[in-house]
Design an enzyme around this catalytic site. Sequence first.
Site, mmCIF file in Angstrom:
data_model
loop_
_atom_site.group_PDB
_atom_site.id
_atom_site.type_symbol
_atom_site.label_atom_id
_atom_site.label_comp_id
_atom_site.label_asym_id
_atom_site.label_seq_id
_atom_site.Cartn_x
_atom_site.Cartn_y
_atom_site.Cartn_z
ATOM 1 N N LYS A 1 45.660 -11.281 16.411
ATOM 2 C CA LYS A 1 46.367 -9.919 16.106
ATOM 3 C C LYS A 1 47.828 -10.154 16.712
ATOM 4 O O LYS A 1 48.575 -9.456 16.006
ATOM 5 C CB LYS A 1 45.493 -8.925 16.461
ATOM 6 C CG LYS A 1 44.288 -8.922 15.654
ATOM 7 C CD LYS A 1 44.662 -8.688 14.070
ATOM 8 C CE LYS A 1 43.481 -8.533 13.349
ATOM 9 N NZ LYS A 1 43.647 -8.297 11.957
ATOM 10 N N ASN B 1 45.596 -7.148 4.274
ATOM 11 C CA ASN B 1 44.546 -6.259 4.788
ATOM 12 C C ASN B 1 43.296 -6.891 5.200
ATOM 13 O O ASN B 1 42.866 -6.631 6.340
ATOM 14 C CB ASN B 1 44.141 -5.235 4.109
ATOM 15 C CG ASN B 1 43.052 -4.426 4.422
ATOM 16 O OD1 ASN B 1 43.093 -3.700 5.609
ATOM 17 N ND2 ASN B 1 41.978 -4.659 3.920
ATOM 18 N N THR C 1 34.634 1.989 10.036
ATOM 19 C CA THR C 1 34.702 1.108 8.854
ATOM 20 C C THR C 1 33.388 -0.028 8.772
ATOM 21 O O THR C 1 32.732 0.170 9.550
ATOM 22 C CB THR C 1 35.875 0.253 8.645
ATOM 23 O OG1 THR C 1 36.224 -0.653 7.497
ATOM 24 C CG2 THR C 1 36.039 -0.422 10.140
ATOM 25 N N TYR D 1 40.644 -12.592 19.369
ATOM 26 C CA TYR D 1 41.039 -11.587 18.669
ATOM 27 C C TYR D 1 42.370 -10.944 18.980
ATOM 28 O O TYR D 1 43.269 -10.858 18.281
ATOM 29 C CB TYR D 1 40.071 -10.431 18.648
ATOM 30 C CG TYR D 1 40.159 -9.324 17.426
ATOM 31 C CD1 TYR D 1 39.646 -9.450 16.089
ATOM 32 C CD2 TYR D 1 40.746 -8.232 17.558
ATOM 33 C CE1 TYR D 1 39.763 -8.692 15.176
ATOM 34 C CE2 TYR D 1 40.855 -7.206 16.621
ATOM 35 C CZ TYR D 1 40.398 -7.646 15.264
ATOM 36 O OH TYR D 1 40.496 -6.763 14.168
ATOM 37 N N ASP E 1 39.787 -9.053 -3.546
ATOM 38 C CA ASP E 1 38.801 -9.174 -2.416
ATOM 39 C C ASP E 1 37.895 -10.462 -2.791
ATOM 40 O O ASP E 1 37.824 -11.089 -3.828
ATOM 41 C CB ASP E 1 37.611 -8.098 -2.555
ATOM 42 C CG ASP E 1 36.852 -8.018 -1.047
ATOM 43 O OD1 ASP E 1 37.579 -7.121 -0.259
ATOM 44 O OD2 ASP E 1 36.173 -8.687 -0.853
#
Length: 265
Positions: free
Chosen positions: A153, A84, A184, A149, A36
Amino acid sequence: MTSDGLRILVTGAASGLGAALSDAFAADGATVLRTDLAADLDADLDGGDSTGVRRLDITSEEDWSATAEHVRRTWGGLDVLVNNAGIAGGGRIELCDLDEWHRLIDVNLLGVVRGTRAFLPTLKERPGARVVNVASLAGLVHPAGMGAYNAVKAAVVAFTETTGHELASSGGTAHAVCPSYFRTNLTESLRSGDPAVAAVMRRLVDDSPVSAAEIAAAVLAGLAAGEELIVPDAAARAAWDLKRTDRPAYDQMMRAQARKLEERL
């Protein structure tokens, strides 16, 4: 697929779906490297532990190269790469400026490309290796107010398919994960010049009945079943099925949503 004994790298693992996937893989017996950008993950992997952490900026080719070398030196190779990490974004076409397009492309698409390029030579050495790219339902279903977006994607879905073709000769596979909204912290990264769209996105995330842990469990089940397109929740499957089976009804629904957004201009 059972994760027992596999060496797995997960990006964006400090929170959200990345953390949930890391936990699920580790519980299933994998050795997991959690990466991360978060500064508190700036530790080297202890090869004797079942999990480890490493700081990784997915927009940096240098970071990816160093991480690939670290994995090869420490583990001798990799079995599963999970791309991810990503950011939220959105806005109607005239309200979404090119800076936002560049930001989404650099993180959500090129982050996946950089990681795959860095690890593909290693993965091709391992029959059964997998690349798992977390895309979005937005990669399959394209509502108004989400042009940038959606496009990014959808590109991740297309890139994943190509990756699968190129891995096939060495016995590997690639998998695109396309969830709908789930709870999330993704919207913390949201920057939008369209307040109406931003408000809708935050509400859909906050009010979702689906948790990151549930999505992670569905991803592992999809991998075990060999699904190259994993649509892990009921809302996502319903939307995707509608588009494929009744395009006029799908278009009618999407355009009604677009009209509602226009009313907020």
